[in-house]
Design a protein around this motif. Structure first.
Motif, PDB file in Angstrom:
ATOM      1  N   VAL A   1       1.779   1.860  -3.577  1.00 35.84           N
ATOM      2  CA  VAL A   1       0.731   2.174  -4.276  1.00 35.84           C
ATOM      3  C   VAL A   1       0.383   3.525  -3.981  1.00 35.84           C
ATOM      4  O   VAL A   1       0.185   4.324  -5.026  1.00 35.84           O
ATOM      5  CB  VAL A   1      -0.586   1.563  -3.989  1.00 35.84           C
ATOM      6  N   SER A   2       0.619   4.168  -2.860  1.00 36.94           N
ATOM      7  CA  SER A   2       0.428   5.427  -2.250  1.00 36.94           C
ATOM      8  C   SER A   2       1.452   6.410  -3.159  1.00 36.94           C
ATOM      9  O   SER A   2       1.229   7.504  -3.759  1.00 36.94           O
ATOM     10  CB  SER A   2       0.532   5.959  -1.075  1.00 36.94           C
TER      11      SER A   2
ATOM     12  N   ALA B   1      -6.443   2.072  -7.773  1.00 36.21           N
ATOM     13  CA  ALA B   1      -5.931   1.703  -6.618  1.00 36.21           C
ATOM     14  C   ALA B   1      -5.737   0.288  -6.271  1.00 36.21           C
ATOM     15  O   ALA B   1      -4.642  -0.416  -6.005  1.00 36.21           O
ATOM     16  CB  ALA B   1      -6.251   2.498  -5.164  1.00 36.21           C
ATOM     17  N   ASP B   2      -6.834  -0.477  -6.633  1.00 34.26           N
ATOM     18  CA  ASP B   2      -7.065  -2.021  -6.341  1.00 34.26           C
ATOM     19  C   ASP B   2      -6.014  -2.759  -7.599  1.00 34.26           C
ATOM     20  O   ASP B   2      -5.467  -3.615  -7.065  1.00 34.26           O
ATOM     21  CB  ASP B   2      -8.535  -2.385  -6.360  1.00 34.26           C
TER      22      ASP B   2
ATOM     23  N   LEU C   1       0.226   6.575  -6.961  1.00 33.92           N
ATOM     24  CA  LEU C   1      -1.025   7.440  -6.967  1.00 33.92           C
ATOM     25  C   LEU C   1      -0.629   8.912  -7.072  1.00 33.92           C
ATOM     26  O   LEU C   1      -1.336   9.815  -7.567  1.00 33.92           O
ATOM     27  CB  LEU C   1      -2.107   6.900  -5.825  1.00 33.92           C
TER      28      LEU C   1
ATOM     29  N   GLN D   1       0.772  -1.238   0.048  1.00 34.23           N
ATOM     30  CA  GLN D   1       0.020  -0.017   0.007  1.00 34.23           C
ATOM     31  C   GLN D   1       0.883   1.421   0.120  1.00 34.23           C
ATOM     32  O   GLN D   1       0.563   2.308  -0.515  1.00 34.23           O
ATOM     33  CB  GLN D   1      -0.857   0.031   1.433  1.00 34.23           C
TER      34      GLN D   1
ATOM     35  N   SER E   1      -2.339  -2.334  -6.547  1.00 33.54           N
ATOM     36  CA  SER E   1      -2.151  -3.242  -5.479  1.00 33.54           C
ATOM     37  C   SER E   1      -2.024  -4.768  -5.819  1.00 33.54           C
ATOM     38  O   SER E   1      -0.650  -5.371  -5.599  1.00 33.54           O
ATOM     39  CB  SER E   1      -3.239  -3.140  -4.405  1.00 33.54           C
TER      40      SER E   1
END
Length: 353
Positions: free
Chosen positions: A300-301, A312-313, A304, A297, A316
């Motif tokens: 991923v942040s 986001a999913d 983003l 996560q 991930s």
């Protein structure tokens, strides 16, 4: 050297801010815990702590005199803003660890620029310095490792990729009264060093080790790459030229395991043998690598941030699959010690496995 910042430290210590911070765990970089205790304070100490530790706006005429006097200098370095009679720090908090006062950003699930966290403290505890020795602090950030060396009367060269972060490192050197033993350079790893500036007794690198996919608009030198060690490889590549014959280097790393097998063990062992070095890998904190894990996560942040419209999913899943392709079942926060002039390779697992 300006006479503005050392009096700031003297006043903060007289007020009791150093004693306040000493009441927390040596590994604590916890603004929430600070805030609970700051609200129990009163008078000038509460005002100074709220302003410097928690980033709360303050009326300039309510600040302790040395804090108010330092504001113009803090604005020059880009860490404070004053409008009329109100002032506030920008992005950073003031920390104190191992006797060093440090403007830095606290750790976050998001990538920060002026990084200071538990791994910074753990790395510092693994290193010793001798007066007069030469120290190179790569990926210096706000300068914590190099400043510890300078306080112990070593001569420290700090190299930081980002110019605004390098300025904060210079601020911290001035704040601690060690600017005369500290050189702060802006650039990529060894690049800004002078051609004849070759050998150091200690080389320290708290590298950016977050594994990530390639994202548009990000500088490659700041990324860890898919296995989190791309910057580490570049540090190792230049190390034989810059580490003195009996010098020591210390690096942070995020290393992956497949079960109990360290996936980079052969690569690191081969490097040590090829360059006549002993290398010890200390494995510490363990992190999961599944889609919902903190590690995924966090990666991923950052993606983003570069592309706010991304799913986001889906990211991930993609990042977790990237780890799975490498056979990774978990990740380990690790510390590498490299000794020049001796040989051997060893892995120490501090979880007892």
């Amino acid at each position: 050297m300006t006479a503005i910042l050392p009096p700031l430290v003297a006043e903060l210590e007289t007020l009791g801010l150093a004693e306040f911070l000493a009441g927390f765990s040596a590994d604590s970089v916890d603004l929430t815990a600070w805030a609970r205790q700051v609200d129990l304070l009163d008078g000038p100490l509460r005002t100074a702590a709220g302003f410097l530790l928690l980033g709360r706006p303050a009326q300039v005429d309510a600040l302790p005199p040395a804090v108010a006097a330092a504001l113009p200098r803090l604005q020059e370095y880009g860490v404070a803003l004053q409008r009329d009679n109100e002032a506030q720090l920008l992005d950073v908090s003031l920390f104190r660890a191992q006797g060093v006062w440090l403007f830095a950003e606290p750790p976050s699930v998001f990538q920060v620029r002026h990084y200071f966290g538990p791994d910074s403290l753990t790395l510092a505890r693994r290193i010793s310095y001798r007066p007069g020795s030469r120290v190179l602090d790569l990926c210096a950030g706000p300068g914590f490792q190099g400043l510890i060396a300078a306080q112990l009367h070593a001569r420290a060269t700090l190299v930081e990729l980002l110019g605004d972060v390098a300025r904060v490192a210079a601020l911290n050197a001035e704040l601690n009264g060690v600017a005369d033993r500290t050189e702060v350079l802006t650039g990529d790893l060894y690049t800004p060093l002078a051609p004849d500036d070759r050998e150091y007794d200690r080389v320290v690198a708290n590298i950016p080790f977050l594994p990530t996919l390639t994202a548009p608009g990000e500088e490659a030198a700041e990324q860890g790459g898919e296995d989190g060690f791309s910057v580490g490889r570049r540090v190792l590549a230049g190390l034989p030229r810059h580490l003195s014959p009996h010098g020591t280097a210390h690096l942070t790393a995020l290393l992956f395991q497949a079960g109990d097998e360290l996936l980079m063990a052969k690569e690191l062992a081969d490097w040590a043998e090829a360059h006549g070095c002993a290398l010890v890998v200390s494995l510490t904190d363990e992190m999961a690598v599944g889609p919902g894990s903190d590690l995924v996560q966090t990666a991923v942040s950052d993606l983003l941030d570069a592309d706010p419209g991304a799913d986001a999913d889906a990211l991930s899943t993609t990042v977790a699959e990237m780890f799975a392709r490498r056979g990774a079942t978990r990740a380990r926060l690790s510390y590498l010690r490299i000794d020049h002039g001796v040989s051997g390779f060893r892995v120490l697992d501090h979880t007892g496995r």
